[in-house]
Design an enzyme around this catalytic site. Structure first.
Site, PDB file in Angstrom:
ATOM      1  N   LEU A 144       0.883  -1.177   0.000  1.00  0.00           N
ATOM      2  CA  LEU A 144       0.000   0.000   0.000  1.00  0.00           C
ATOM      3  C   LEU A 144       0.920   1.226   0.000  1.00  0.00           C
ATOM      4  O   LEU A 144       1.242   1.813   1.021  1.00  0.00           O
ATOM      5  CB  LEU A 144      -0.904  -0.014   1.237  1.00  0.00           C
ATOM      6  CG  LEU A 144      -1.973   1.085   1.251  1.00  0.00           C
ATOM      7  CD1 LEU A 144      -3.022   0.861   0.164  1.00  0.00           C
ATOM      8  CD2 LEU A 144      -2.662   1.165   2.616  1.00  0.00           C
ATOM      9  N   HIS A 145       1.370   1.591  -1.183  1.00  0.00           N
ATOM     10  CA  HIS A 145       2.466   2.560  -1.327  1.00  0.00           C
ATOM     11  C   HIS A 145       2.108   3.946  -0.772  1.00  0.00           C
ATOM     12  O   HIS A 145       2.786   4.461   0.111  1.00  0.00           O
ATOM     13  CB  HIS A 145       2.806   2.737  -2.815  1.00  0.00           C
ATOM     14  CG  HIS A 145       3.331   1.522  -3.506  1.00  0.00           C
ATOM     15  ND1 HIS A 145       4.597   1.019  -3.304  1.00  0.00           N
ATOM     16  CD2 HIS A 145       2.759   0.723  -4.435  1.00  0.00           C
ATOM     17  CE1 HIS A 145       4.782  -0.049  -4.074  1.00  0.00           C
ATOM     18  NE2 HIS A 145       3.681  -0.249  -4.774  1.00  0.00           N
TER      19      HIS A 145
END
Ligand code: RIB
Ligand code: CA
Length: 313
Positions: A242-243
């Site tokens: 989940l950048h």
């Protein structure tokens, strides 16, 4: 303490949208002045539409969205439909937005919002290729010194690249823009793949998101479930990174991250390593350490924060 004013530059795929929704769900700490869109994961019309869709789902349509650059500074656009689907929001059908984009070009909106506020007040949160930011810096030479900070998701140190063996997507799409931003003189914090690849959307975390029980949570459960397929197959992981929500998370709870001030350069010439962020972690170049590079993240604390904030919407 008044909330910290931020502008969020983004190319919405789901991780971008989670990022700006977390920021919007934190009004006591962050004041989202605007969202600016840029071409990246998918072309600009789709990144702009996805931003409007997510804001409507969150009932935050008062937040202005300004569209920006259709393409990088000098190179043809490279997109990532193979990861995020044709729309950038594949995996769950959200209704077409009824709200309109704000009038004006995103780099101009960034300049106006930053320069109309006191010195050192506004933070840029950069979740995408840095084209809009580079254009704003080129048009307003005083912008960099007016900013409080630039916090960006991008680059890589020892993790290697996710587009080529050497380059991370946000930098690779527009390496010239990234080089200009990293050299602009504003305080910069960089959250690279070394951090984000530690923060995976595991089934437990997605189930916890879904159990919030709201239409928004249901939508992002499905969007993130689709979004992790490519990375799971590529990296053999359980869950995908989940950048981009690491950027608001850093502003809200910096203690979840660790790193150090170093010099960072961007490769803009070599075909082999184009877009590589060359991180001088051991200070061997003697060049000024102007970028805080984060290498560690408390992943569980990060997801606890993200889910806690999304539950507020
Ligand atoms: O490499 C990860 C980055 O590229 C994230 O910002 C993701 O949204 C994509 O834009
Ligand atoms: Ca992004």
């Amino acid at each position: 303490m008044p909330p910290r004013p931020v502008i969020i530059d983004t190319d919405p795929s789901p991780d971008d949208a989670v990022a700006f929704l977390v920021a919007l769900a934190s009004p006591e700490e962050l004041e989202v002045l605007a969202i600016t869109t840029v071409a990246g994961n998918v072309p600009l019309p789709l990144t702009s539409q996805n931003a409007l869709k997510a804001l409507e789902l969150a009932r935050r349509t008062e937040t202005p969205v300004y569209a920006g650059a259709h393409a990088p500074l000098i190179r043809p656009l490279i997109t990532a439909e193979h990861v995020h689907g044709r729309t950038g929001f594949d995996g769950y059908d959200l209704p077409d937005p009824t709200t309109q984009l704000a009038r004006g070009f995103a780099p101009d909106a960034i300049i106006e919002l930053v320069m109309s506020r006191p010195q050192g007040e506004v933070t840029l949160c950069c979740l995408a290729p840095l084209t809009n930011i580079a254009l704003a810096l080129a048009k307003e030479p005083k912008l960099a010194s007016r900013l409080r900070e630039i916090v960006l998701m991008g680059g890589s140190f020892s993790e290697g690249g996710n587009v080529t063996p050497a380059a991370e997507f946000n930098i690779y799409v527009d390496p010239e823009a990234a080089a200009r931003v990293l050299k602009c003189g504003a305080p910069i914090t960089m959250i690279p793949l070394d951090c984000t690849h530690q923060a995976l959307t595991t089934p437990e975390r997605l189930d916890k998101l879904r159990h919030i029980g709201t239409p928004l949570a249901e939508a992002f459960y499905h969007l993130l479930k689709f979004n992790k397929i490519f990375d799971e197959q590529k990296y053999g992981t359980v869950g995908g990174p989940l950048h981009d929500a690491t950027v608001p998370a850093y502003l809200l709870r910096p203690e979840l991250f660790s790193g150090r001030m170093v010099h960072v350069d961007v490769e803009c010439a070599s075909d082999l390593t184009l877009g590589m962020t060359v991180v001088d972690w051991w200070s061997v170049t003697g060049k000024p350490a102007t970028v805080k590079v984060c290498r560690e993240i408390n992943a569980q604390g990060y997801f606890d924060l993200v889910i806690d904030r999304l539950a507020r919407l």
